[in-house]
Every structure is written in structure tokens, then in C-alpha cells.
Design a protein around this motif. Structure first.
Motif, PDB file in Angstrom:
ATOM      1  N   PHE A   1      -5.469  -1.091  -7.912  1.00 21.53           N
ATOM      2  CA  PHE A   1      -5.128   0.267  -8.347  1.00 21.53           C
ATOM      3  C   PHE A   1      -5.280   0.362  -9.860  1.00 21.53           C
ATOM      4  CE2 PHE A   1      -3.412   0.447  -4.166  1.00 21.53           C
ATOM      5  CZ  PHE A   1      -3.272   1.802  -3.828  1.00 21.53           C
ATOM      6  N   GLU A   2      -5.848   1.481 -10.319  1.00 24.09           N
ATOM      7  CA  GLU A   2      -6.071   1.712 -11.738  1.00 24.09           C
ATOM      8  C   GLU A   2      -5.112   2.754 -12.272  1.00 24.09           C
ATOM      9  OE1 GLU A   2      -9.503   3.650 -14.678  1.00 24.09           O
ATOM     10  OE2 GLU A   2      -9.984   3.136 -12.586  1.00 24.09           O
TER      11      GLU A   2
ATOM     12  N   SER B   1     -12.751   1.904  -1.570  1.00 26.04           N
ATOM     13  CA  SER B   1     -13.617   2.978  -1.074  1.00 26.04           C
ATOM     14  C   SER B   1     -13.135   3.521   0.261  1.00 26.04           C
ATOM     15  CB  SER B   1     -15.055   2.469  -0.930  1.00 26.04           C
ATOM     16  OG  SER B   1     -15.115   1.386  -0.006  1.00 26.04           O
ATOM     17  N   THR B   2     -12.279   2.752   0.925  1.00 18.26           N
ATOM     18  CA  THR B   2     -11.754   3.172   2.226  1.00 18.26           C
ATOM     19  C   THR B   2     -10.328   3.684   2.130  1.00 18.26           C
ATOM     20  OG1 THR B   2     -11.119   0.866   2.672  1.00 18.26           O
ATOM     21  CG2 THR B   2     -13.250   1.598   3.519  1.00 18.26           C
ATOM     22  N   GLY B   3      -9.786   3.730   0.919  1.00 17.83           N
ATOM     23  CA  GLY B   3      -8.448   4.266   0.722  1.00 17.83           C
ATOM     24  C   GLY B   3      -7.328   3.315   1.045  1.00 17.83           C
ATOM     25  N   ASP B   4      -7.657   2.034   1.271  1.00 15.53           N
ATOM     26  CA  ASP B   4      -6.598   1.066   1.548  1.00 15.53           C
ATOM     27  C   ASP B   4      -6.812  -0.234   0.761  1.00 15.53           C
ATOM     28  OD1 ASP B   4      -8.785   0.217   3.066  1.00 15.53           O
ATOM     29  OD2 ASP B   4      -7.874   0.757   4.986  1.00 15.53           O
ATOM     30  N   TYR B   5      -7.596  -1.169   1.322  1.00 17.80           N
ATOM     31  CA  TYR B   5      -7.740  -2.484   0.706  1.00 17.80           C
ATOM     32  C   TYR B   5      -9.170  -2.705   0.206  1.00 17.80           C
ATOM     33  CZ  TYR B   5      -3.563  -2.730   3.558  1.00 17.80           C
ATOM     34  OH  TYR B   5      -2.349  -2.444   4.144  1.00 17.80           O
ATOM     35  N   VAL B   6      -9.322  -3.700  -0.684  1.00 18.03           N
ATOM     36  CA  VAL B   6     -10.637  -4.044  -1.224  1.00 18.03           C
ATOM     37  C   VAL B   6     -10.988  -5.467  -0.806  1.00 18.03           C
ATOM     38  CG1 VAL B   6     -10.346  -2.531  -3.216  1.00 18.03           C
ATOM     39  CG2 VAL B   6      -9.698  -4.939  -3.402  1.00 18.03           C
ATOM     40  N   GLU B   7     -12.265  -5.802  -0.866  1.00 13.93           N
ATOM     41  CA  GLU B   7     -12.684  -7.188  -0.673  1.00 13.93           C
ATOM     42  C   GLU B   7     -12.190  -8.016  -1.853  1.00 13.93           C
ATOM     43  OE1 GLU B   7     -14.301  -8.520   1.935  1.00 13.93           O
ATOM     44  OE2 GLU B   7     -14.216  -6.546   2.935  1.00 13.93           O
TER      45      GLU B   7
ATOM     46  N   LYS C   1      -4.843   5.312  -9.271  1.00 11.51           N
ATOM     47  CA  LYS C   1      -5.971   5.600  -8.391  1.00 11.51           C
ATOM     48  C   LYS C   1      -6.319   4.346  -7.601  1.00 11.51           C
ATOM     49  CE  LYS C   1     -10.940   6.654  -8.501  1.00 11.51           C
ATOM     50  NZ  LYS C   1     -12.108   6.905  -9.411  1.00 11.51           N
ATOM     51  N   ASN C   2      -6.388   4.479  -6.279  1.00 13.82           N
ATOM     52  CA  ASN C   2      -6.787   3.365  -5.428  1.00 13.82           C
ATOM     53  C   ASN C   2      -8.280   3.133  -5.587  1.00 13.82           C
ATOM     54  OD1 ASN C   2      -7.178   1.446  -3.446  1.00 13.82           O
ATOM     55  ND2 ASN C   2      -6.006   2.531  -1.875  1.00 13.82           N
ATOM     56  N   LEU C   3      -8.670   1.926  -5.951  1.00 12.17           N
ATOM     57  CA  LEU C   3     -10.085   1.617  -6.168  1.00 12.17           C
ATOM     58  C   LEU C   3     -10.795   1.195  -4.885  1.00 12.17           C
ATOM     59  CD1 LEU C   3      -9.938  -0.244  -9.607  1.00 12.17           C
ATOM     60  CD2 LEU C   3     -10.338   2.174  -9.120  1.00 12.17           C
TER      61      LEU C   3
ATOM     62  N   LEU D   1       0.834  -1.208   0.000  1.00 12.02           N
ATOM     63  CA  LEU D   1       0.000   0.000   0.000  1.00 12.02           C
ATOM     64  C   LEU D   1       0.863   1.249   0.000  1.00 12.02           C
ATOM     65  CD1 LEU D   1      -2.848   1.188   0.133  1.00 12.02           C
ATOM     66  CD2 LEU D   1      -2.704   1.047   2.633  1.00 12.02           C
ATOM     67  N   GLU D   2       1.923   1.241   0.784  1.00 11.01           N
ATOM     68  CA  GLU D   2       2.823   2.393   0.845  1.00 11.01           C
ATOM     69  C   GLU D   2       3.473   2.644  -0.517  1.00 11.01           C
ATOM     70  OE1 GLU D   2       6.810   3.937   3.284  1.00 11.01           O
ATOM     71  OE2 GLU D   2       5.882   2.012   3.774  1.00 11.01           O
ATOM     72  N   VAL D   3       3.931   1.578  -1.168  1.00 12.57           N
ATOM     73  CA  VAL D   3       4.564   1.722  -2.481  1.00 12.57           C
ATOM     74  C   VAL D   3       3.565   2.260  -3.501  1.00 12.57           C
ATOM     75  CG1 VAL D   3       5.585   0.462  -4.422  1.00 12.57           C
ATOM     76  CG2 VAL D   3       6.329  -0.031  -2.081  1.00 12.57           C
ATOM     77  N   MET D   4       2.349   1.727  -3.489  1.00 13.13           N
ATOM     78  CA  MET D   4       1.346   2.160  -4.468  1.00 13.13           C
ATOM     79  C   MET D   4       0.884   3.591  -4.206  1.00 13.13           C
ATOM     80  SD  MET D   4       1.159  -0.179  -6.667  1.00 13.13           S
ATOM     81  CE  MET D   4      -0.051   0.766  -7.594  1.00 13.13           C
ATOM     82  N   GLN D   5       0.795   3.973  -2.954  1.00 13.98           N
ATOM     83  CA  GLN D   5       0.399   5.347  -2.641  1.00 13.98           C
ATOM     84  C   GLN D   5       1.458   6.345  -3.081  1.00 13.98           C
ATOM     85  OE1 GLN D   5      -0.387   4.893   1.580  1.00 13.98           O
ATOM     86  NE2 GLN D   5      -2.600   4.833   1.254  1.00 13.98           N
ATOM     87  N   GLY D   6       2.700   5.889  -3.158  1.00 12.74           N
ATOM     88  CA  GLY D   6       3.788   6.757  -3.609  1.00 12.74           C
ATOM     89  C   GLY D   6       3.997   6.737  -5.108  1.00 12.74           C
ATOM     90  N   ALA D   7       3.286   5.842  -5.803  1.00 11.36           N
ATOM     91  CA  ALA D   7       3.426   5.737  -7.258  1.00 11.36           C
ATOM     92  C   ALA D   7       2.618   6.830  -7.950  1.00 11.36           C
ATOM     93  CB  ALA D   7       2.964   4.363  -7.721  1.00 11.36           C
ATOM     94  N   THR D   8       3.066   7.219  -9.124  1.00  8.54           N
ATOM     95  CA  THR D   8       2.368   8.262  -9.872  1.00  8.54           C
ATOM     96  C   THR D   8       1.330   7.657 -10.811  1.00  8.54           C
ATOM     97  OG1 THR D   8       4.071   8.211 -11.607  1.00  8.54           O
ATOM     98  CG2 THR D   8       4.371   9.769  -9.790  1.00  8.54           C
TER      99      THR D   8
END
Length: 244
Positions: free
Chosen positions: A240-241, A208-214, A204-206, A194-201
Motif C-alpha cells: 500500500f502506498e 492490480s486485483t485489489g487485494d494481494y501482490v506477487e 492506495k492498494n498497489l 487487508l481489511e485494516v488497510m482498506q479501512g485506513a485513510t
């Protein structure tokens, strides 16, 4: 070891000992194990139609699959059961699996052949090199990485395949609107992902809670997930899209 590492130090070169520490860090340990007769037979008979040899040349997916369709790339498919199930459930898509474990490749070929799967191709090589040399830019609809080696000891974290440079490389291979789907049963690795993806350019995190999905319905329940459930571990999915 390369010729440069074996050669004597020249006037403008780094010392040999320093060069040794600059060798590429692998995210896997290749433990081949014994190939069963069934696995070897599958490789001998099915590789010509379902296998892709590594080469320093971009893949033409239309030529490889004999049609144009969204391409799903999975790294580290293990024995291939879930990959085959996904290919069967989505015949409108093309699936490409990369795995370094030879017996796993053989098992996947054998099962795919028995199931009559035609929209699946396999590569038996280091995924990082395949990405760099063989996958065209903006050619993938989906990238899947399920339950990779967590390298859970702190001193081994640098061996994790999910690193900023790897994700940046993957970004270029995804089409706009393409997605990266990762899953792990190690909470610490999930936090790292999650940290790596949040730092990627340009992603968009898909969630709804800004972290993980079901767990999405298209990802089959794997033996690793069952193992984690039996041990009381959680399972974390990230989606992530690529938005530009």
C-alpha cells in the motif's frame, strides 16, 4: 505495574482492578533464550556503531547514517538474514531494523559485521514505542512487516500488531509516496491485514486485483516462507502506498 496501579483508590480515580484491565496489550511475548558467545561478542563490539539505544527523542537519520538516503524500517527481523540481504542489495538506501529478541539482534549484528554492511542500524525495543517516540513524521520511504506473529486463536486476535491505530501511527511516519509492505503465511491474518488497510485513510492498494501482490523481487525468500511452502500454506504480500 505502575505507581498509579499500586496506589490506593482516590476520589476521582478508577478502581485498581479496573485499571489492571486497561494496561497496554502487547503484540509479542519476549522470549529471550540463551545468547551465544558469538551473539554477545557482536553486541559488545558492534553496538556502538550499529546499535541505537531507545530514548524519548526523535532520530536524526542523516546524523545516524552519515548521509541522506531513503529509509527502510523493518519491524521484527528475527535473526536478520533477509534484512542484511536487502541492505546488501540496496546500498543506496538506509535500513533500520527493530527487534525485541536479544539473540536475534546479536545474530544480525554478527552477520552484518562479517558481511561489511554499513547501511544498517538496529534497535532492541518495542516497535510501537519506537514509532511513537523516535521516528520523525514523513521520514520513511518504506515500512516492512514480514511474517509477524499471527496470534491465530480468536481470543488472541487483539494482540496482532496490525490494527487500525498502529497503521494510522505508521501513516504519519511514511513520506508521501512511501509504501507499507506486509507479508504473512496465515490466510486469516492476510484477510485481517487487508481489511485494516482498506479501512485506513490516504492509502492506495498497489495490487492490480485489489487485494494481494506477487512477492516483490526485493523481498528475499525467508525460512518462514519456506516453512509455509513445505506445510502447503500460501503466502500473501500486501503493498500500500501513502498518497496524501
Amino acid at each position: 505495574m505502575t505507581e498509579q496501579e499500586n496506589s490506593a483508590k482516590t476520589e476521582n480515580s478508577e478502581p485498581v482492578e479496573k485499571q489492571k484491565h486497561m494496561r497496554k496489550i502487547r503484540s509479542f511475548v519476549k522470549r529471550e533464550g540463551r545468547m551465544t558467545n558469538r551473539q554477545q561478542t557482536a553486541i559488545d563490539t558492534l553496538w556502538a556503531t550499529m546499535g541505537v539505544d531507545y530514548q524519548d527523542k526523535l532520530i536524526d537519520f542523516k546524523e545516524l547514517f552519515g548521509r541522506e538516503a531513503p529509509v527502510v524500517l523493518e519491524i521484527g527481523f528475527g535473526m536478520g538474514k533477509s534484512l542484511i540481504e536487502m541492505a546488501q542489495n540496496a546500498p543506496e538506501k538506509n535500513f533500520l531494523g527493530i527487534e525485541v529478541h536479544g539473540p536475534g539482534v546479536g545474530a544480525c549484528l554478527a552477520d552484518a559485521g562479517e558481511a561489511g554492511v554499513s547501511n544498517l542500524r538496529l534497535i532492541n525495543h518495542d516497535a510501537v514505542e519506537v514509532l511513537e517516540k523516535m521516528i520523525p513524521e514523513k521520514s520513511l520511504a518504506t515500512f516492512q512487516l514480514y511474517f509477524p506473529d499471527p496470534w491465530h486463536k480468536a481470543r488472541h486476535n487483539k494482540r496482532r500488531i496490525v490494527q487500525p491505530a498502529f497503521i494510522e501511527n505508521m501513516r504519519h511516519k511514511l513520506a508521501i509516496g512511501g509504501v507499507i509492505h506486509m507479508a504473512t503465511d496465515w490466510e486469516n491474518y492476510a484477510e485481517h491485514m487487508l481489511e485494516v488497510m482498506q479501512g485506513a485513510t490516504d492509502f492506495k492498494n498497489l495490487s492490480s486485483t485489489g487485494d494481494y501482490v506477487e512477492r516483490p523481487e526485493w523481498r528475499p525468500l525467508t525460512k518462514f516462507e519456506n516453512r509455509g511452502n513445505n506445510l502447503g500454506h500460501g503466502v500473501w504480500d500486501l503493498l500500500f502506498e501513502r498518497i496524501r
